[in-house]
Design a protein around this motif. Structure first.
Motif, PDB file in Angstrom:
ATOM      1  N   TYR A   7       0.835  -1.212   0.000  1.00  8.46           N
ATOM      2  CA  TYR A   7       0.000   0.000   0.000  1.00  8.46           C
ATOM      3  C   TYR A   7       0.868   1.259   0.000  1.00  8.46           C
ATOM      4  O   TYR A   7       0.539   2.254  -0.657  1.00  8.46           O
ATOM      5  N   TRP A  36      -5.740   3.516   1.976  1.00  5.05           N
ATOM      6  CA  TRP A  36      -5.988   2.977   0.642  1.00  5.05           C
ATOM      7  C   TRP A  36      -7.434   2.489   0.488  1.00  5.05           C
ATOM      8  O   TRP A  36      -8.045   2.637  -0.571  1.00  5.05           O
ATOM      9  N   GLN A  37      -7.981   1.965   1.555  1.00  4.11           N
ATOM     10  CA  GLN A  37      -9.321   1.375   1.489  1.00  4.11           C
ATOM     11  C   GLN A  37     -10.432   2.356   1.861  1.00  4.11           C
ATOM     12  O   GLN A  37     -11.611   2.018   1.779  1.00  4.11           O
ATOM     13  N   GLU A  59      -8.836   9.507  -7.979  1.00  2.00           N
ATOM     14  CA  GLU A  59      -8.933   9.213  -9.408  1.00  2.00           C
ATOM     15  C   GLU A  59      -7.943   8.133  -9.847  1.00  2.00           C
ATOM     16  O   GLU A  59      -8.248   7.326 -10.721  1.00  2.00           O
ATOM     17  N   HIS A  60      -6.763   8.104  -9.258  1.00  2.00           N
ATOM     18  CA  HIS A  60      -5.727   7.181  -9.713  1.00  2.00           C
ATOM     19  C   HIS A  60      -5.682   5.874  -8.937  1.00  2.00           C
ATOM     20  O   HIS A  60      -5.058   4.903  -9.394  1.00  2.00           O
ATOM     21  N   ARG A  61      -6.324   5.836  -7.803  1.00  2.00           N
ATOM     22  CA  ARG A  61      -6.222   4.665  -6.939  1.00  2.00           C
ATOM     23  C   ARG A  61      -6.622   3.372  -7.647  1.00  2.00           C
ATOM     24  O   ARG A  61      -5.956   2.338  -7.508  1.00  2.00           O
ATOM     25  N   GLU A  62      -7.685   3.435  -8.413  1.00  6.79           N
ATOM     26  CA  GLU A  62      -8.204   2.223  -9.058  1.00  6.79           C
ATOM     27  C   GLU A  62      -7.325   1.750 -10.210  1.00  6.79           C
ATOM     28  O   GLU A  62      -7.458   0.610 -10.665  1.00  6.79           O
ATOM     29  N   GLN A  63      -6.441   2.622 -10.690  1.00  2.54           N
ATOM     30  CA  GLN A  63      -5.624   2.272 -11.854  1.00  2.54           C
ATOM     31  C   GLN A  63      -4.322   1.568 -11.469  1.00  2.54           C
ATOM     32  O   GLN A  63      -3.606   1.064 -12.328  1.00  2.54           O
ATOM     33  N   LYS A  65      -1.952  -1.287  -9.813  1.00  2.00           N
ATOM     34  CA  LYS A  65      -1.941  -2.697  -9.417  1.00  2.00           C
ATOM     35  C   LYS A  65      -1.035  -2.838  -8.194  1.00  2.00           C
ATOM     36  O   LYS A  65       0.168  -2.542  -8.261  1.00  2.00           O
TER      37      LYS A  65
END
Length: 370
Positions: A7, A36-37, A59-63, A65
C-alpha cells in the motif's frame, strides 16, 4: 512481505500526491492500508487536506496494481523503508515533509552524516577541496551525503570512498535510472559500502523538478551541509536554504572573489555560515572529536621538501616544481616567476609530467599531482 508495504508503494506512485498529504492521511486513518481502502466521503472529511491532491488520489487509486511495484523492487534487489519502519532515518523523519517511502540500494546504516554539495561546473580548486573534506570526514567515521551529480558531488563521493568510508548518493530519479549516466560505475562503488537512495518510484526519469525534492533529503539526512562552490541561485544554495529551514548547520568554503561559483558560498558566509578551510572546522562546529594523533616532530621537514628531496630532480626542474602547488598556475605565470623563457618552462614541465609529479589542466594551467 510486510502486508502494508504494497500500500505504501502504491500510494507513493500516485502523481500529484505529495509527502505532506500522504503523511496527513496516514496519521488520520492510523494505517496506510486504511488510507488505501477509505471511501471518497471519508477522504474528503480529512481536515486540512489538499483538495487537488485528494482528488488525484481518488482518481488514480483504481488504476494501480498493488503487487506490480513490489515485484519490480524485488527484481532490482532494492530495500524499501517507509515512515512506519523503525529503521527510517530519524533525522529525516522529523522534517516538515519526510518522504513516505525510501528506496535503498546498499545499506542505509549510519549514526552521523554530513552533506557536501556544489556546482556541476566545478573548478579544479573546488574538486580538490570537496574530495579532501570528504576524505577527512570519512576517515573519522562520518558518512558523506551528496547527490551523484557531476562536479562537486562526484568529488565528494570519490573522496569518501578513497578514505575507505561510506557515502550516500541521493538520486532525483528512480534507482533503476542512474543519472548522470557517466556515474554508473561510481554508483556501483557507492552501494557496495554505502547506498543509493531515492524517494522516487522505479522508472522515474531525472527531471528538473525532482532535484529540489532530492535536495531536502540530502540536507534532512545530515547534521550539516557544506557548500563548496555554486552560484547564488544554484541547486547547492537551495540545499543550504533547506538545511537552515530544517535546523541543520550550514558551512561554506570560500573561493576566488572573481568567480561566479564563489558567489553562493560567500553570500552564505556573510549571512553567518561557518567558513570552512579544513575538515577540523566542521568537526569542531558539530562537536565531533578527532582521533588522537601523535604531535609532529619539530625536526620533521615539510611534505613538499620531502617530496622534492626524494625525486632526484635537476636544479631547473626543482625550481619549477617549487613554484607549483595544488592551486592551478598558468604557464605564463610560471615563466615570469622562474625567470625562464616560456619554451624552457614548457620543456621542464613536460619532464615533470613524465615523472608523474605535475599535471596539466585545460588552458595551460599546471598543478602538482597527488
Amino acid at each position: 512481505m510486510n502486508e502494508n508495504l504494497k500500500y505504501w508503494l502504491a500510494i507513493n506512485k500516485i502523481p500529484n500526491l505529495g509527502p505532506v498529504t500522504i503523511k496527513k492521511l496516514w496519521e488520520h486513518f492510523g494505517s496506510i492500508r486504511a488510507v488505501w481502502q477509505a471511501g471518497a466521503e471519508e477522504i474528503w472529511k480529512v481536515e486540512g487536506l489538499n483538495r487537488p491532491a485528494a482528488k488525484a488520489f481518488l482518481e488514480h487509486r483504481e488504476q494501480i496494481k498493488l503487487e506490480e511495484e513490489w515485484e519490480a523492487v524485488e527484481r532490482e534487489k532494492i530495500t524499501v523503508i517507509t515512515l512506519e519502519d523503525e529503521n527510517y532515518p530519524k533525522n529525516l523523519k522529523y522534517i516538515y515533509d519526510p518522504p513516505p517511502v525510501l528506496f535503498v540500494k546498499g545499506k542505509l546504516d549510519f549514526e552521523k552524516a554530513v552533506a557536501i554539495v556544489g556546482t556541476r561546473k566545478a573548478s579544479h580548486y573546488g574538486l580538490e577541496v570537496s574530495k579532501k573534506l570528504a576524505e577527512g570526514l570519512a576517515s573519522v567515521g562520518i558518512v558523506v551525503v551528496s547527490g551523484l551529480a557531476l562536479g562537486i558531488d562526484t568529488a565528494a563521493h570519490q573522496g569518501a570512498l578513497a578514505a575507505g568510508g561510506k557515502t550516500i548518493a541521493v538520486l532525483g530519479s528512480g534507482l533503476d535510472i542512474i543519472y548522470p549516466p557517466q556515474n554508473r560505475i561510481l554508483a556501483q562503488d557507492i552501494w557496495k559500502s554505502g547506498c543509493l537512495l531515492s524517494e522516487f518510484p522505479l522508472g522515474t526519469k531525472s527531471e528538473k523538478g525532482n532535484f529540489p525534492r532530492r535536495n531536502r533529503i540530502i540536507s534532512g539526512l545530515s547534521l550539516g551541509v557544506i557548500v563548496v562552490e555554486g552560484q547564488y541561485d544554484s541547486g547547492a544554495m537551495i540545499t543550504a536554504k533547506l538545511a537552515l529551514e530544517q535546523g541543520r548547520e550550514v558551512f561554506a568554503v570560500p573561493g576566488n572573489v572573481q568567480s561566479e561559483q564563489a558567489k553562493g558560498p560567500h553570500w552564505l558566509i556573510k549571512q553567518g555560515a561557518k567558513l570552512v578551510e579544513t575538515v577540523e572546522d566542521v568537526l569542531e562546529e558539530l562537536k565531533f572529536e578527532l582521533p588522537a594523533v601523535p604531535p609532529p616532530s619539530s625536526s620533521a621537514p615539510k611534505a613538499l621538501e620531502i617530496k622534492q628531496a626524494s625525486l632526484n630532480l635537476l636544479p631547473e626542474e626543482q625550481k619549477i616544481f617549487s613554484l607549483l602547488s595544488r592551486e592551478p598556475k598558468h604557464l605564463d605565470a610560471i615563466a615570469v616567476e622562474s625567470g625562464l623563457s616560456v619554451p624552457q618552462v614548457s620543456s621542464l614541465l613536460m619532464m615533470l609530467e613524465l615523472k608523474n609529479i605535475v599535471r596539466q589542466l585545460p588552458g595551460k594551467f599546471f598543478v602538482i599531482s597527488n
